[in-house]
Design a protein around this motif. Structure first.
Motif, short mmCIF file in Angstrom:
data_model
loop_
_atom_site.label_atom_id
_atom_site.label_comp_id
_atom_site.label_asym_id
_atom_site.label_seq_id
_atom_site.Cartn_x
_atom_site.Cartn_y
_atom_site.Cartn_z
N SER A 143 0.85 -1.19 0.00
CA SER A 143 0.00 0.00 0.00
C SER A 143 0.88 1.24 0.00
N PHE A 144 1.13 1.85 1.17
CA PHE A 144 1.98 3.03 1.22
C PHE A 144 3.44 2.64 1.04
N SER A 145 4.26 3.63 0.74
CA SER A 145 5.69 3.41 0.57
C SER A 145 6.47 4.46 1.34
N THR A 146 7.68 4.10 1.74
CA THR A 146 8.58 5.07 2.36
C THR A 146 9.88 5.11 1.58
N LEU A 147 10.46 6.29 1.52
CA LEU A 147 11.77 6.50 0.92
C LEU A 147 12.66 7.11 1.99
N GLU A 148 13.73 6.41 2.35
CA GLU A 148 14.63 6.89 3.39
C GLU A 148 15.96 7.28 2.76
N ILE A 149 16.47 8.40 3.18
CA ILE A 149 17.81 8.83 2.77
C ILE A 149 18.66 8.93 4.03
N GLN A 150 19.71 8.16 4.06
CA GLN A 150 20.60 8.16 5.22
C GLN A 150 21.79 9.10 4.96
N ARG A 151 22.28 9.68 6.03
CA ARG A 151 23.48 10.54 5.97
C ARG A 151 23.36 11.54 4.82
N THR A 152 22.34 12.36 4.89
CA THR A 152 22.04 13.28 3.79
C THR A 152 23.22 14.17 3.45
N GLU A 153 23.29 14.51 2.17
CA GLU A 153 24.31 15.41 1.63
C GLU A 153 23.60 16.58 0.95
N GLN A 154 24.32 17.67 0.75
CA GLN A 154 23.68 18.84 0.13
C GLN A 154 23.18 18.51 -1.27
N GLY A 155 23.83 17.62 -1.94
CA GLY A 155 23.41 17.22 -3.28
C GLY A 155 22.10 16.45 -3.31
N ASP A 156 21.62 16.05 -2.14
CA ASP A 156 20.34 15.35 -2.07
C ASP A 156 19.17 16.32 -2.10
N SER A 157 19.45 17.60 -1.97
CA SER A 157 18.38 18.60 -1.99
C SER A 157 17.67 18.54 -3.33
N ALA A 158 16.36 18.32 -3.28
CA ALA A 158 15.56 18.11 -4.50
C ALA A 158 14.11 17.96 -4.09
#
Lengths: 114, 114
Positions: free
Chosen positions: B73-88
């Motif tokens: 059903s629902f989904s999750t998206l996890e980003i670990q140890r974020t970096e500035q390039g992940d900004s979006a």
């Protein structure tokens, strides 16, 4: 691999004039082609698609698109532009033989001036 | 039909922190997609699910990114140890199981990494 090219970053037309937003594609199998529109601060919305059959497909808000296999193009058209058509338009392709992801172009900003 | 819902709509985090986004698709849709969009670019494919199975993941996707759809059903998206390039803007879309189906997008979750 599959790809989409939208050669024009920006298209400007006067209200009441016809408009064309260009799209060319590359895909290994049968192309499934889509146009989406994005208004400011809104999600992408589906406009129309080509899967098979008639090369001229009609969609929402009076838009249509013509599939040209030999030129690998799927240009978006409208006979008479409205100011409210001003938005960001994306072309997308999906490989019909495996029908997984859709690949999008970088978008064309359409501005219709009164 | 309540459409595709994404939360949070905007997340500001510091570099190195983990973030998680949630997507609730249209209830009868069994396909769910994650895309990433940066300014001036079209949506870039990240991954997609059919029911609970993750069928494709972009090779461009760092191993810091993980997605789940545990009950189809629902989904999750996890980003670990974020970096500035992940900004979006992170976009979720769903579609019916038909290969010809268009995507229905949510309004996106904007990530800003300081």
């Amino acid at each position: 691999a599959q790809s989409v090219a939208q050669p024009e970053d920006q298209v400007n037309v006067a209200e009441g004039n016809p408009l064309t937003v260009k799209c060319t594609y590359s895909v290994s199998g049968n192309p499934y082609l889509f146009w989406y529109v994005q208004y400011p601060n809104r999600g992408l919305q589906f406009l129309l698609k080509y899967i098979t059959g008639d090369n001229l497909v009609k969609g929402s808000y009076g838009f249509e698109a013509e599939f040209n296999k030999s030129q690998t193009s799927f240009h978006l058209k409208k006979p008479s532009a409205l100011v409210s058509d001003s938005a960001l338009y994306f072309c997308a392709v999906r490989d019909g033989t495996n029908a997984g992801k859709s690949t999008f172009g970088d978008g064309t900003t359409l501005t219709v001036k009164p | 039909d309540t459409g595709v819902s994404q939360n949070p709509r905007h997340k500001i985090t510091k570099r190195g922190q983990n973030v998680t986004f949630r997507c609730d698709p249209i209830s009868e849709h069994n396909r769910l997609y994650w895309y990433r969009q940066t300014l001036g670019q079209g949506p870039e494919f990240l991954t997609y699910f059919q029911n609970e199975a993750q069928l494709e993941k972009s090779r461009l996707l760092s191993d810091r990114f993980s997605a789940e759809r545990p009950k189809g059903s629902f989904s999750t998206l996890e980003i670990q140890r974020t970096e500035q390039g992940d900004s979006a803007m992170y976009l979720c879309a769903s579609s019916s199981g038909q290969y010809t189906g268009e995507l229905f997008f949510g309004e996106g979750s904007r990530l800003t990494v300081l």
